[in-house]
Each structure stands twice: as C-alpha cells, then as structure tokens.
Design a protein around this motif. Sequence first.
Motif, short mmCIF file in Angstrom:
data_model
loop_
_atom_site.label_atom_id
_atom_site.label_comp_id
_atom_site.label_asym_id
_atom_site.label_seq_id
_atom_site.Cartn_x
_atom_site.Cartn_y
_atom_site.Cartn_z
N GLY A 1 7.64 11.29 1.52
CA GLY A 1 7.22 12.26 2.52
C GLY A 1 6.55 13.50 1.98
O GLY A 1 6.11 14.36 2.75
N ALA A 2 6.45 13.63 0.64
CA ALA A 2 5.78 14.79 0.08
C ALA A 2 4.27 14.60 0.06
O ALA A 2 3.50 15.55 0.16
CB ALA A 2 6.28 15.06 -1.34
N SER A 3 3.85 13.36 -0.08
CA SER A 3 2.43 13.03 -0.07
C SER A 3 2.19 12.00 1.03
O SER A 3 3.11 11.59 1.71
CB SER A 3 2.00 12.50 -1.46
OG SER A 3 2.98 11.63 -1.99
N GLY A 4 0.97 11.57 1.17
CA GLY A 4 0.62 10.80 2.37
C GLY A 4 0.69 9.30 2.25
O GLY A 4 0.01 8.58 2.99
N GLU A 5 1.51 8.76 1.34
CA GLU A 5 1.57 7.32 1.16
C GLU A 5 2.15 6.61 2.38
O GLU A 5 3.04 7.14 3.06
CB GLU A 5 2.42 6.95 -0.06
CG GLU A 5 1.82 7.32 -1.40
CD GLU A 5 2.09 8.74 -1.80
OE1 GLU A 5 1.50 9.20 -2.79
OE2 GLU A 5 2.89 9.41 -1.11
N THR A 6 1.67 5.41 2.64
CA THR A 6 2.26 4.56 3.67
C THR A 6 3.49 3.87 3.10
O THR A 6 3.69 3.83 1.88
CB THR A 6 1.26 3.49 4.14
OG1 THR A 6 0.96 2.62 3.02
CG2 THR A 6 -0.02 4.12 4.66
N ASP A 7 4.31 3.31 3.99
CA ASP A 7 5.46 2.55 3.52
C ASP A 7 5.00 1.34 2.70
O ASP A 7 5.69 0.91 1.77
CB ASP A 7 6.30 2.08 4.71
CG ASP A 7 6.97 3.23 5.44
OD1 ASP A 7 7.15 4.30 4.81
OD2 ASP A 7 7.31 3.08 6.62
N GLN A 8 3.86 0.79 3.04
CA GLN A 8 3.32 -0.34 2.29
C GLN A 8 3.06 0.07 0.84
O GLN A 8 3.45 -0.64 -0.10
CB GLN A 8 2.01 -0.81 2.92
CG GLN A 8 1.36 -1.98 2.20
CD GLN A 8 -0.08 -2.22 2.63
OE1 GLN A 8 -0.79 -1.27 2.98
NE2 GLN A 8 -0.51 -3.46 2.64
N GLN A 9 2.43 1.22 0.62
CA GLN A 9 2.15 1.68 -0.73
C GLN A 9 3.45 1.94 -1.50
O GLN A 9 3.56 1.62 -2.69
CB GLN A 9 1.31 2.96 -0.69
CG GLN A 9 -0.12 2.74 -0.22
CD GLN A 9 -0.86 4.05 -0.06
OE1 GLN A 9 -0.46 4.92 0.73
NE2 GLN A 9 -1.96 4.22 -0.78
N ILE A 10 4.44 2.52 -0.83
CA ILE A 10 5.71 2.83 -1.47
C ILE A 10 6.41 1.55 -1.92
O ILE A 10 6.86 1.43 -3.07
CB ILE A 10 6.63 3.63 -0.51
CG1 ILE A 10 6.04 5.02 -0.26
CG2 ILE A 10 8.04 3.74 -1.06
CD1 ILE A 10 6.69 5.76 0.88
N MET A 11 6.49 0.56 -1.03
CA MET A 11 7.23 -0.66 -1.37
C MET A 11 6.44 -1.55 -2.33
O MET A 11 7.03 -2.29 -3.12
CB MET A 11 7.60 -1.43 -0.11
CG MET A 11 8.58 -0.69 0.80
SD MET A 11 10.01 0.06 -0.04
CE MET A 11 10.77 -1.34 -0.87
N TRP A 12 5.12 -1.49 -2.29
CA TRP A 12 4.34 -2.22 -3.29
C TRP A 12 4.59 -1.62 -4.68
O TRP A 12 4.67 -2.35 -5.66
CB TRP A 12 2.85 -2.15 -2.94
CG TRP A 12 2.42 -3.17 -1.94
CD1 TRP A 12 3.23 -3.95 -1.17
CD2 TRP A 12 1.08 -3.52 -1.57
NE1 TRP A 12 2.49 -4.76 -0.33
CE2 TRP A 12 1.17 -4.52 -0.56
CE3 TRP A 12 -0.17 -3.08 -1.97
CZ2 TRP A 12 0.04 -5.08 0.03
CZ3 TRP A 12 -1.30 -3.64 -1.37
CH2 TRP A 12 -1.19 -4.64 -0.40
N THR A 13 4.70 -0.29 -4.74
CA THR A 13 5.03 0.35 -6.01
C THR A 13 6.41 -0.07 -6.49
O THR A 13 6.59 -0.40 -7.67
CB THR A 13 4.97 1.89 -5.86
OG1 THR A 13 3.65 2.28 -5.48
CG2 THR A 13 5.35 2.58 -7.16
N SER A 14 7.38 -0.09 -5.59
CA SER A 14 8.73 -0.52 -5.97
C SER A 14 8.73 -1.95 -6.48
O SER A 14 9.35 -2.28 -7.50
CB SER A 14 9.67 -0.42 -4.76
OG SER A 14 9.87 0.91 -4.38
#
Length: 420
Positions: free
Chosen positions: A228-241
């Motif tokens: 929530g600090a930057s504008g990533e989507t949940d897709q970007q977050i979970m792809w990174t994970s």
Amino acid sequence: MSFERTQEKLKILADAAKYDVSCSSSGSKRSNKTKGLGDATGMGICHSYTEDGRCVSLLKILLTNYCIFDCAYCVTRKSNDIKRAAFQVQEVVDLTINFYRRNYIEGLFLSSGIFKSADYTMERLVAVAKKLRLEENFNGYIHLKSIPGASDELMKEAGLYADRLSVNIEIPTKEGLKLLAPEKNREDFLKPMIKVKNEIIQYKSEKNIIKSTPKFAPAGQSTQMIIGASGETDQQIMWTSNYFYKKFNLKRVYYSGYIPISYDSRLPQIGTEVPMLRENRLYQTDWLMRFYGFDVNEILNNDHQNLDLDVDPKLGWALRNLDQFPVDINKADKRMLARVPGLGMKSVYKIIEARRFRRLNWEHIQRMGVALNRAKYFLICESRDFERRDLTGIQLKSLILQNTQSKYRNSLGPQLNLFT
C-alpha cells in the motif's frame, strides 16, 4: 551505563522495530543439549500478541535507528526528526539473557538501521548472535535481519549462529523501490538471499555425510514486503512472492500494510487507513499457493489483477470458475477437493480417508467440521439435495455473504448493500 539510559534506549529501539512483522519463530529445532539457556524446538515460541494480532513473542528490537538511507516509507530514514539511539553489542546480549531469565522472552529478533555501511552493521548483528551462542551458551531462538549489500563472509557466519535470516525487499517492484528509495539497489537485496540459499543447500548436503556438520539457518530465510505504500496491484505483489519462493526457497513472505508516517506526496497521507483487509487477503492467497496447489496465475492474472476484498481468494476463484463445480465428494481427487470453498486441507484428508469405508452424505461432512455455509453450494454427495440450484456467480456470492460473519464486516458494509 545507567539503568535509565538503557531503559530509554529499549523504549526507542523496541518501538522502532514494530513495523517489521516477519518475527515468526517456527521451523527451528535447535535443542538444548549442553545445559545452556533456552530451547528453540517444536512449533516455535510465539505466545504474545499485540492488540491487532501481531506476534511479539521475541525480544524484538533494533540495534540502532540511525540510518544512512532516506527511504520515504521508513520511520528511521535519515531526514526524519526522531530521537536516535544505538545499543552496544554487549547491551543486547545482556538484555536478552536478563529478559530470558525472567521468563519475559524465549528468543531474540534483531534488526537494525544501517549506519556507516552494510558490513559495519551486519558485523555487529553477527557479534550479538555469536556472543549469545558461544559465551552465554544460549540455545533459544535467534532471528537476524540480513543487511542488504552485506558480504558473503558475514552472511555465512550469521547463518551459523542464527535460526532464521531475512532480508526485507521492502517494496514489491523495482519501480516502486526506485520511486521511494532511490539510493537503494534491488540487487543488494538479492545478493545475501542467494548466499543464504546456497549455504543452506550445501550444509544440508554435508550433514547427510558428516553428522557433526553444524546447522546453518535451520529455520530458513524469509522476507517482507510493504503493502500500500506504492501503486502495485495484487497481481504484481503475488507474482513477486511466487518468484522469491521458487528462486530462493523462502520459508515465508510477509505482507505488511503500510502505516502512514509521512506527508511525502509519493505516499498515502497520514490518516489514510492501513490496508489490513488487503493484507489479510494476500496472506490467504499466499496460503493457497503454498499448501492448496493453486498457481498464482489462477488467482491473479491480467483479467483479474486485484483480489476481491469481500470474499476470500478461494471463494473468489470458485465463483469465477463455476463450470468446475459441483464436485462429487465421493469421487473427486485431492487437488479438486482442496479447491472447494469451506474445505481446509485437514478436512480434505479426513474425507479421503473416510470415503474408503462408506459413501459420504451431508451429515458425515458436517461432523468433520466442514464450513457447509460455503461448501454446500459447490459439493454433491450421497444425497439428492444440492444447494446451489441454478444461481449465477453474483447471486451465489450475495447468498454466501448474507450468511457469513466476518471481523471485517464493517469494512464490507457498503459492498454487501450492493447485493441486497
């Protein structure tokens, strides 16, 4: 040093450490065999929680809140006008032992701001763990935060004394990190993670041949991302994970909802609500990927880039894939049973075992503890009753939400009204 000064330091540096949520102690099996202090075995030592449910079972402190970096999202950034403090190595050792003897803690979670350089800071973190192990004979749990950019030699030494190591990648994408922490380089986060991964593999291999080989980071390594600090989507977050789980064999990825601490125009402003519900949905998605056999692209993709906040990700996936349901509980394989909303993995194993002896009906399923308020719409069994009838995904979602209690219900009030 006076008791009052030590107490002041502890107050400052314990408060500064609260933003790091990756303090789980599970996974280590460092037993006490030398009549020393502590024991980090079994399921871990998490036994105390803050008001919002976060674990604080360990002595969780920073070595210092001085920092040479000016990351916009960090409370200890060098431009922030806050009270600064730093522990000496022996002070942390003494605090840990004294707190342990008083039964306040069972382990140590030690992080730090970066002062002078990555190696200078990491050297002191390692020195704390080394003194605890060798001089105090301390066998309790130790989690050290690896400093981005630290040398391979220091990372290797850290793994010999700590149960778990972790490097916080902080922001999920390179673009977000460049925007909010332009002084930092993503590669500096990856270097110590690669070293730890390789050393864990090597030490395990050697231990299979030479039993006296010491343990190396027996609880593995983890990381944390700010949400929530930057504008990533949940897709970007979970792809990174997903990338970090596969590339570095991480034990856990932690998701920390951003707590507004700055009026910086690049960040959510002070007073903005912490995205706790979003954080919870990301953890649920993480669980589905690690334990339920879901591929990240099934849950999040270009057509569905953010998670539904009003339903959990498994139910959300099921509502988008109604063509795969209903599932016959007496015939379906483990993979498909695990995809039924309301069925946890324990229930799946119970069902597979029980149906060896008889065909299961609704009464049997209910006795197993299955959450039938959701599962009944996606299952058929040894019964003529089938609950879904001919409902659309939207109608089914409305029906389930109306009969579901959630601690986030107040947050979902406006959304629920859309379906009534």
